[in-house]
Design a protein around this motif. Structure first.
Motif, mmCIF file in Angstrom:
data_model
loop_
_atom_site.group_PDB
_atom_site.id
_atom_site.type_symbol
_atom_site.label_atom_id
_atom_site.label_comp_id
_atom_site.label_asym_id
_atom_site.label_seq_id
_atom_site.Cartn_x
_atom_site.Cartn_y
_atom_site.Cartn_z
ATOM 1 N N ALA A 1 -12.675 7.111 -0.416
ATOM 2 C CA ALA A 1 -11.596 7.603 -1.277
ATOM 3 C C ALA A 1 -11.360 6.658 -2.446
ATOM 4 C CB ALA A 1 -10.318 7.766 -0.458
ATOM 5 N N ALA A 2 -11.441 5.360 -2.181
ATOM 6 C CA ALA A 2 -11.264 4.383 -3.257
ATOM 7 C C ALA A 2 -12.350 4.537 -4.316
ATOM 8 C CB ALA A 2 -11.278 2.973 -2.674
ATOM 9 N N LEU B 1 -4.001 4.152 -7.262
ATOM 10 C CA LEU B 1 -4.256 4.897 -6.031
ATOM 11 C C LEU B 1 -5.569 4.428 -5.402
ATOM 12 C CD1 LEU B 1 -2.812 7.136 -4.461
ATOM 13 C CD2 LEU B 1 -4.221 8.803 -5.687
ATOM 14 N N GLY B 2 -6.568 4.182 -6.223
ATOM 15 C CA GLY B 2 -7.837 3.674 -5.710
ATOM 16 C C GLY B 2 -7.676 2.318 -5.051
ATOM 17 N N VAL C 1 0.821 -1.215 0.000
ATOM 18 C CA VAL C 1 0.000 0.000 0.000
ATOM 19 C C VAL C 1 0.853 1.261 0.000
ATOM 20 C CG1 VAL C 1 -1.737 1.310 1.285
ATOM 21 C CG2 VAL C 1 -1.905 -1.187 1.120
ATOM 22 N N ILE D 1 0.738 4.204 -3.054
ATOM 23 C CA ILE D 1 0.348 5.609 -2.858
ATOM 24 C C ILE D 1 1.488 6.538 -3.246
ATOM 25 C CG2 ILE D 1 -0.291 7.322 -1.134
ATOM 26 C CD1 ILE D 1 -1.807 5.131 0.337
ATOM 27 N N GLN E 1 -6.536 0.003 2.305
ATOM 28 C CA GLN E 1 -6.517 0.677 3.602
ATOM 29 C C GLN E 1 -7.878 0.667 4.293
ATOM 30 O OE1 GLN E 1 -5.007 4.566 2.462
ATOM 31 N NE2 GLN E 1 -3.018 4.125 3.421
ATOM 32 N N ASN F 1 -10.293 2.600 3.224
ATOM 33 C CA ASN F 1 -10.872 3.922 2.962
ATOM 34 C C ASN F 1 -11.745 3.804 1.709
ATOM 35 O OD1 ASN F 1 -11.521 6.585 2.555
ATOM 36 N ND2 ASN F 1 -9.433 7.350 2.820
ATOM 37 N N ARG F 2 -12.941 3.282 1.909
ATOM 38 C CA ARG F 2 -13.792 2.943 0.768
ATOM 39 C C ARG F 2 -14.290 4.175 0.021
ATOM 40 N NH1 ARG F 2 -17.200 -1.883 3.886
ATOM 41 N NH2 ARG F 2 -15.388 -3.260 4.161
ATOM 42 N N TYR G 1 -6.214 2.820 -1.562
ATOM 43 C CA TYR G 1 -7.233 3.267 -0.604
ATOM 44 C C TYR G 1 -8.143 2.104 -0.212
ATOM 45 C CZ TYR G 1 -5.896 8.047 -1.886
ATOM 46 O OH TYR G 1 -5.207 9.213 -2.101
ATOM 47 N N GLN G 2 -8.440 1.238 -1.193
ATOM 48 C CA GLN G 2 -9.283 0.086 -0.907
ATOM 49 C C GLN G 2 -8.589 -0.862 0.069
ATOM 50 O OE1 GLN G 2 -10.426 -2.064 -4.427
ATOM 51 N NE2 GLN G 2 -12.106 -3.136 -3.421
#
Length: 876
Positions: free
Chosen positions: A522-523, A510-511, A481, A485, A517, A519-520, A514-515
């Protein structure tokens, strides 16, 4: 039909007048139609193509008097540029479509996929052919120019699954890497060899007198036939040299000795030196071409009489072979052109590059990008070749020409690559695109080293951005990850605004980060942006699948199913391999809806596509799904075996980051198997709190399970899928702890989360303890519609498991299925069965499914029991 395919390669070569009759060979070819393959294998100059052309002419003459079901011919003349599977199969489809334009319509849509889905494409093609009533012959002329294992494998697949309507004819200088021995044993191969093609004395006499117009005595004919050993090209070369000197034919024939190579050198010298200087110059200059037409020859020779010269050479029988009936395209005899190229290198070495560039320019102007690139490479014009590879925004390797690009780059020296750092980046990108991931980083480091002394202009910055984008994609493969990023943001900073291909890649990566992480939101934004700017890019398909993943995680099963279906639509029909994750998403959703047959079908489609891709972890996700499906059907040993194979795959491919998810599934299977201690060790080893809670419940320690689940409940506040899983297990844990009210409250929470999108298996998979909890909930009037539906499925599954086994087989097992069944009973894993029987893992799974269906069971243990009852297994 694609415009960049040379139509002349699809024409049966036109027959020369006064051909030597060869009825015994025609008869052999006719009889060979009863089998699968006719192989005509002999050295150059033995008349292989002429024989097949003559046979086809005979077939077509006979067909003119026959009723509708007559043999039709598809012809493909191969050359060295056809070694790339996508191009080879494009021509195969084009050849077949000259017979029937409906053949290969669906298969053509797959040709742009990377990696190329060869088995799926050939399956679609064979299905089209099988739907035709007419016999069809496919001729592959000059197959020896193809040196590519994937194409050999594709033809082997075609031969294995060939419908009775199709017959394959191959002409070649050497035996292809195909299962010839197996075909021969089964009586499906007709082979014509050099010994069959040699002219006997009678045939040589007809050839020399009628075809070549020589007035030779019987003694001279016998001597020449003996000197050439019936080699057709040798006789032809000798005949050309004898033109105008038949008065000393005996002396010439006496001197006509030596190996074929030396004889050819002598005779071609004789032929070449008899031509005018202008013709000799034309022959040498155009020898760089694999195919010739008037305008192309004019471009290479800076002349205006190319077509007239070709027609004159054709009339003179000077080793020029017409490729169409209009006599617009030709090729030189292979041996003749090899000699010409050798002479060109000896006499005009400094002019070759100039001729190659002119050919490249003509091909580019006329839309033949690959041929233009090949001639630029032959001219060693690195800048031109690089420009052609870049393709005005969509690199050539993005359009199925990765093998050509890699071969060229591998031929360049480090000095040449360092002189243009962008070549290193192209090298890395091509390696990544064709699936050779392990070599990518080395090329990126070489690019950075070559850029050290470069300035900071826009081109250099864009290369820095490309390198970062490629590293971000590599990091996605390894779930790194932080690297995703960092490199994605770096790519967006440095990439030129117009470089959409790499910008889309960075945005998508990048999506994914975020996924990973969690962070749905932002993804989702990143994937939505990818879709909005991606056009028909492969990253749009990937981003659509990723959006489906997020919706699935938010318990929005209906919406996720629609998104996955949209990804399949974007991927084409049949879909590109990247769509495997879309199929798997639909498999998981239909599994959760308790539509197990549909789930299995989607899962099988996913699995077939994973077999077409290297160095990706999709097989891991499929294996986890398959284990859940097997557990649902009561096949605990099968689930354990599948997960063992998945674990081996993880270690072999260095996908260690996937082991926690694999271990979670293994714990579930081990607990169902009763191996509590093994499950406990695995849960501790990988620090899996949810699995540890299950182990505690299996050990009777509900208090420890509840303590873990309480922590998980706090962590899962913003994760609907995790909240649902925790609530279900909390209900079971509270019941085991004697706290029924809390158990029912947790169950209510789970039902409230699950009911809107129709979750079922998450409850059904918990077995009898959940059935009892649901009965208690029903007694209290809790969500009666949903609860009663779940209880009805529980009851149906219980009744199904109690049904007696069928007493006889309506559909008996095949010989292969009996072999697989015996190995299953012996305790072999699916992969071990595949290795022992020399078949694919997918084929093993297919046979096992058929065995289960025929025996009327759903798991291995019952299959073995039933098989022993029916005496289908050898005695122990």
């Amino acid at each position: 039909m694609p415009d960049d395919l040379l139509q002349t390669k699809l024409h049966v070569p036109r027959l020369r007048p006064f051909l030597v009759p060869r009825p015994h060979l025609i008869k052999a070819l006719n009889q060979g139609l009863a089998g699968k393959l006719t192989l005509i294998s002999a050295p150059a100059g033995f008349g292989k193509t002429t024989l097949v052309s003559s046979w086809i002419d005979t077939l077509q003459t006979e067909n003119a008097t026959l009723p509708p079901l007559s043999t039709q011919i598809a012809w493909l003349s191969l050359d060295k540029n056809d070694h790339v599977p996508a191009r080879f199969l494009s021509y195969i489809i084009a050849a077949l479509q000259r017979v029937d334009p409906h053949i290969g319509v669906s298969a053509r849509s797959m040709l742009q996929a990377s990696p190329l889905p060869v088995p799926t494409l050939l399956t679609a093609l064979l299905n089209d052919i099988a739907a035709r009533p007419d016999p069809l012959v496919l001729v592959l002329d000059d197959y020896h120019v193809i040196d590519a294992q994937p194409i050999d494998e594709a033809l082997a697949f075609l031969l294995d699954h060939m419908p009775p309507q199709l017959h394959l004819v191959i002409t070649t200088r050497e035996d292809p890497n195909l299962p010839l021995a197996r075909l021969r044993v089964r009586g499906q191969l007709t082979a014509v060899r050099a010994s069959d093609l040699r002219f006997d004395l009678t045939e040589a006499a007809v050839f020399l007198r009628q075809t070549m117009g020589l007035d030779l005595s019987e003694d001279n004919i016998a001597a020449l036939e003996a000197r050439t050993e019936g080699w057709v090209a040798g006789l032809q070369l000798a005949s050309i040299s004898l033109q105008g000197r038949q008065h000393d034919a005996a002396d010439f024939i006496d001197a006509f000795t030596g190996s074929h190579r030396f004889v050819l050198d002598y005779l071609v010298e004789e032929v070449l030196h008899r031509q005018s200087e202008s013709v000799q110059r034309f022959l040498l200059q155009t020898s760089i071409l694999d195919r010739l037409c008037g305008p192309l020859c004019d471009a290479v020779c800076l002349s205006t009489d190319g077509q007239a010269t070709l027609e004159a050479l054709d009339r003179a029988n000077l080793f020029l072979i017409p490729l169409d009936n209009e006599r617009r395209w030709y090729r030189y005899h292979h041996l003749f052109v090899e000699f010409l190229r050798q002479r060109l290198q000896q006499q005009y070495p400094n002019n070759i590059a100039e001729h190659e560039i002119r050919a490249s320019e003509w091909y580019e102007d006329n839309g033949y990008e690959i041929e233009a690139f090949q001639h630029a490479v032959a001219a060693n014009d690195v800048q031109r070749a690089e420009r052609l590879v870049e393709g005005g925004g969509t690199p050539m390797h993005f359009r199925g020409a990765g093998a050509y690009v890699l071969n060229w780059l591998a031929s360049l020296s480090k000095t040449e690559l360092d002189a243009s750092p962008s070549l290193w980046v192209i090298y890395a990108s091509t390696l990544l695109f064709v699936g050779q991931h392990l070599a990518v980083e080395q090329k990126l480091q070489a690019a950075e080293a070559a850029l050290q002394d470069s300035g900071s202009d826009d081109k250099t910055k864009d290369l820095v951005g490309r390198i970062a984008s490629l590293r971000a994609t590599m990091a996605v493969i390894q779930n790194d990850v932080e690297t995703i990023i960092a490199e994605s943001l770096r790519a967006q900073k440095y990439l030129h605004p117009d470089n959409l291909i790499y910008r889309i890649s960075a945005t998508w990566a990048l999506g994914v980060a975020y996924q990973f992480q969690g962070n749905r939101a932002a993804a989702s934004r990143a994937f939505t942006k990818t879709i909005s700017i991606g056009g028909d890019s492969i990253y749009v398909i990937a981003a659509t699948i990723n959006l489906g993943n997020i919706q699935e995680s938010d318990n929005q099963l209906t919406l996720a199913a629609k998104t996955y279906e949209n990804s399949l639509h974007l991927a084409g029909d049949p879909p590109q391999p990247i769509a495997c994750e879309g199929f798997l998403g639909l498999a998981r959703i239909h599994y959760e809806w308790n539509e197990l047959d549909a789930a299995e079908q989607y899962g099988q489609q996913c699995f077939q596509m994973t077999q077409q891709m290297d160095n990706v972890d999709s097989f891991v996700s499929y294996g986890i799904f398959l284990s859940r499906l097997m557990l649902a059907r009561g096949d605990v040993p099968g689930a354990v075996t599948v997960l063992d194979e998945v674990e081996e795959f993880v270690h072999h491919n260095n996908f260690e980051f996937r082991m926690p998810s694999v271990a979670d599934a293994q714990v579930l299977a081990l607990l169902r198997e009763g191996s509590v201690e093994k499950a406990a060790q695995l849960a501790r080893m990988h620090d899996l709190p949810f699995s540890q809670a299950r182990v505690h419940l299996a050990e009777g320690d509900s208090a420890s399970a509840l303590a873990i689940l309480e922590r998980l409940c706090q962590q899962a506040k913003d994760q609907p899928d995790e909240r649902l899983k925790v609530a279900v297990l909390q209900a079971i844990a509270y019941q085991a702890n004697g706290e029924l009210d809390k158990a029912l409250q947790a169950l209510r929470d789970a039902l409230m989360l699950a009911e809107p999108d129709g979750f079922m298996r998450i409850f059904l998979d918990e077995g009898a303890v959940m059935a009892q909890l649901l009965s208690d909930a029903m007694a209290q009037g809790m969500m009666p519609g949903y609860v009663s539906k779940l209880l009805a499925v529980f009851e149906a599954e219980k009744q199904e498991s109690d049904l007696p086994l069928p007493q006889a087989l309506i559909d008996p097992l095949s010989e292969r299925e009996l072999e697989v069944l015996a190995l299953v009973a012996a305790g072999l894993k699916n992969k071990e069965i595949a290795e022992q029987l020399f078949i694919s893992l997918n084929t093993v799974l297919y046979h096992i499914k058929n065995i289960y269906d025929k025996l009327g069971v759903r798991k291995r243990t019952l299959a073995i029991i039933k098989a022993r009852e029916l005496d289908l297994l050898p005695e122990e």
